[in-house]
Design a protein around this motif. Sequence first.
Motif, short mmCIF file in Angstrom:
data_model
loop_
_atom_site.label_atom_id
_atom_site.label_comp_id
_atom_site.label_asym_id
_atom_site.label_seq_id
_atom_site.Cartn_x
_atom_site.Cartn_y
_atom_site.Cartn_z
N VAL A 149 82.68 51.17 41.04
CA VAL A 149 81.26 51.48 40.96
C VAL A 149 80.61 50.43 40.08
O VAL A 149 80.95 50.29 38.90
CB VAL A 149 81.03 52.90 40.37
N LEU A 150 79.67 49.65 40.67
CA LEU A 150 79.11 48.50 39.96
C LEU A 150 77.58 48.59 39.90
O LEU A 150 76.93 49.03 40.86
CB LEU A 150 79.52 47.22 40.68
N PRO A 151 77.01 48.14 38.79
CA PRO A 151 75.56 48.14 38.65
C PRO A 151 74.94 46.99 39.44
O PRO A 151 75.53 45.91 39.57
CB PRO A 151 75.35 47.94 37.15
N CYS A 152 73.75 47.25 39.97
CA CYS A 152 73.06 46.19 40.70
C CYS A 152 71.56 46.39 40.63
O CYS A 152 71.06 47.44 40.24
CB CYS A 152 73.53 46.12 42.16
N VAL A 153 70.86 45.33 40.99
CA VAL A 153 69.42 45.38 41.22
C VAL A 153 69.27 45.10 42.71
O VAL A 153 69.91 44.21 43.25
CB VAL A 153 68.64 44.40 40.31
N LEU A 154 68.45 45.90 43.38
CA LEU A 154 68.43 45.89 44.83
C LEU A 154 67.01 45.71 45.34
O LEU A 154 66.07 46.28 44.78
CB LEU A 154 68.99 47.22 45.33
N ASN A 155 66.86 44.90 46.37
CA ASN A 155 65.57 44.76 47.04
C ASN A 155 65.69 45.37 48.43
O ASN A 155 66.60 45.06 49.19
CB ASN A 155 65.15 43.30 47.18
#
Length: 132
Positions: free
Chosen positions: A50-56
């Motif tokens: 489970v990894l953190p991300c910023v998503l568009n």
Amino acid sequence: MQITGQVQQGKRVGRQLGFPTANIQPDNPALLPAQNGVYVARIVLADGRVLPCVLNKGRHPTLPEGAATVEAHILDFHEDLYGQRVRVEFLRFLRPETRFPNPEALREQIARDEAAARAWFAAENNGRAGTK
């Protein structure tokens, strides 16, 4: 809110801007949030990480090259995910999709978006931003 889908090869625009993304083809696009824009999210890989991300999620109006996309920039991650099935959890809406005057202005905003996502995850780890 969450979606599942497969990581596909994109146009590598994010990589050219210094922010490589996993381009996700959703299994059910109807489950996507209605609002286009930038989100803090988590991505769950096929191996369970489970990894953190910023998503568009949207049409990327500064560099309009095709249909709407779901693109996740996974923080501090540099592995090939092409072909993998993933789950994405939308955690927080950061901002609406915006047209920038040039790619450099877009790059600067993506850096601010990444910083905002990192701050959100840091707060979450201290128990101030909610739970999974």
